[in-house]
Design an enzyme around this catalytic site. Structure first.
Site: not given
Ligand code: XLS
Ligand code: NI
Ligand code: NI
Length: 437
Positions: A101, A104
């Site tokens: 993200h 991140d």
């Molecule tokens: C959350 C999601 C997240 C996505 C990316 O539950 O799995 O981690 O994969 O935003």
């Protein structure tokens, strides 16, 4: 090289007999399976958020991991440290993809302009490391759920300023993902849903979601981003109800916005079971509807009803999931992204390696079993023969629109048609399945 882990040298394949806890027993990257190497079939990715950003919080307690980059200090220096550890993790595991993200990889700063600058600065660093190592970006995504401005949703927020802010954030994140050669761009609904219908205009929010997605698709074409936009279904959590509930629900939304050719799905095991489905069901359905894209590989807890995101270690479950992937022709732009986190008591950096190694092995073993299921062909031929009568011209005609309800009715009565039930042979097939394990 960093000194984060105890290992210096990359983890190697040592075969099923090895007692070395940090060796691969099944994942042998160059081994050919159905015409491709394991590495090409599985396309593993390490995710930034669970691996490096999650500090070990739970609803009852604070951080347990105490990573150096979570201590007070210069946030950009911490972001660089995380990038180093990400590439060190990839090097030790021999994994060729990562995912992130925007939030991140870089600190938020005090404005969107500052955030964009931070993201771009770290992207420069990532780009250089990618060139040096040959590592690729499986996908990027924007975090539009952590900051309090998103508490009532992102594109489905009642406040149009939030919608606009999200447009600006996704534009930048898609630009950066393109620059880094990302093979896909993901949108997980985050908080696109509601807490209570008492304060929600559901029809309006769905229109907002559709318009936003259409703009993302338009922009992707405008900048020549070649990979698909992937939506990641999830039924609930953090909100009570998420609009991107499951594969079937998203297909309906895509159809109603005419986006079914531009958008595919990133399917996650834990989200599938939260929606009351199996992982393989969601994959098979997406493939059948022509919208299968990629997988977030993890494991939900069958009792707790939360998105626990544990590392996938269940070999039969991986085999069934990968059987559906192989039947669908394997991955193209997608892959297996470890959207999985170690438990909060797993404090040691090396626990991250044990988790990835174990799950890569479970996937590799699942792949070998799935390949046996394909090569043997008994399952497929059973399914084929179950539907074989549909190949007869008079039966094909019913599906091809050459017959009508009344013309069929007339034939049934004329022929005195009397269908004879046949065994579905479920236990025979389950025994067969176990014979491949
Ligand atoms: C959350 C999601 C997240 C996505 C990316 O539950 O799995 O981690 O994969 O935003
Ligand atoms: Ni996910
Ligand atoms: Ni999840």
């Amino acid at each position: 090289m960093t000194s984060f882990y105890s290992l210096q040298n990359p983890i190697k394949y040592e075969g099923p007999e090895s007692r070395n806890p940090l060796a691969f027993r099944w994942y042998d990257p160059k081994r050919k399976v159905l015409g491709k190497t394991m590495e090409e079939q599985l396309r593993f990715a390490v995710c930034y958020w669970h691996t490096l950003c999650w500090p070990g919080l739970d609803p009852f307690g604070g951080e347990t991991f105490l990573r150096p980059w979570h201590q007070p200090g210069d946030e950009m220096a911490h972001a660089r440290m995380k990038a180093d550890v990400m590439f060190e993790t990839l090097r030790l595991l021999g994994v060729k993809f990562f995912t992130f993200h925007d939030l991140d990889i870089a600190p938020e700063g005090r404005s969107l302009a500052e955030f964009n600058r931070n993201v771009s600065t770290i992207a420069d660093i990532l780009e250089k490391k990618m060139q040096e190592t040959g590592v690729k970006l499986l996908w990027g995504t924007a975090n539009m759920f952590s900051n309090r401005r998103f508490m009532a949703g992102a594109a489905t927020n009642p406040d149009p300023d939030v919608f606009a802010y999200c447009a600006a954030q996704v534009k930048h994140c898609l630009d950066v993902t393109k620059r880094l050669g990302g093979e896909n761009y993901v949108m997980w609904g985050g908080r696109e849903g509601y807490e209570t219908l008492l304060n929600t205009d559901i029809g309006r929010e769905l229109k907002q979601a559709g318009r936003f997605l259409a703009m993302v698709v338009d922009y992707k074409h405008k900048i020549g981003f070649e990979g698909p936009i992937l939506i990641e279904p999830k039924p609930q959590e953090p909100t009570k109800h998420q609009y991107d509930y499951d594969v079937a629900t998203i297909y309906g939304l895509l159809k109603s916005y005419g986006l079914e050719n531009d958008v595919k799905l990133n399917i996650e095991q834990n989200h599938a079971i939260l929606a009351g489905h199996t992982f393989e069901h969601e994959i098979a359905l997406a493939a059948a509807l022509g919208i299968f894209g990629s997988l977030d590989i993890n494991r939900g807890d069958y009792q707790s009803g939360w998105d626990t995101d544990q590392f996938a270690m269940n070999v039969p479950e991986m085999a069934l999931a990968l059987y559906e992937v192989l039947k669908a022709g394997g991955f193209t732009t997608g892959g297996l992204n470890f959207d999985a986190k170690i438990r909060r008591q797993s404090l040691d950096p090396d626990d991250l390696l044990h988790a990835h190694v174990g799950s890569m092995d479970a996937c590799a073993r699942g792949l070998l079993i799935a390949a046996k299921m394909i090569e043997d062909g008994t399952l497929a031929s059973h399914v084929k023969s179950r539907y074989a009568k549909w190949d007869e011209p008079k039966n094909r005609a019913m599906l091809e629109g050459k017959e009508t309800l009344d013309s069929i009715a007339a034939r049934v009565l004329k022929e005195g048609l009397d269908p004879k039930p046949k065994s579905g042979k479920q236990e025979y097939l389950e025994n067969l399945l176990n014979s491949y394990m």
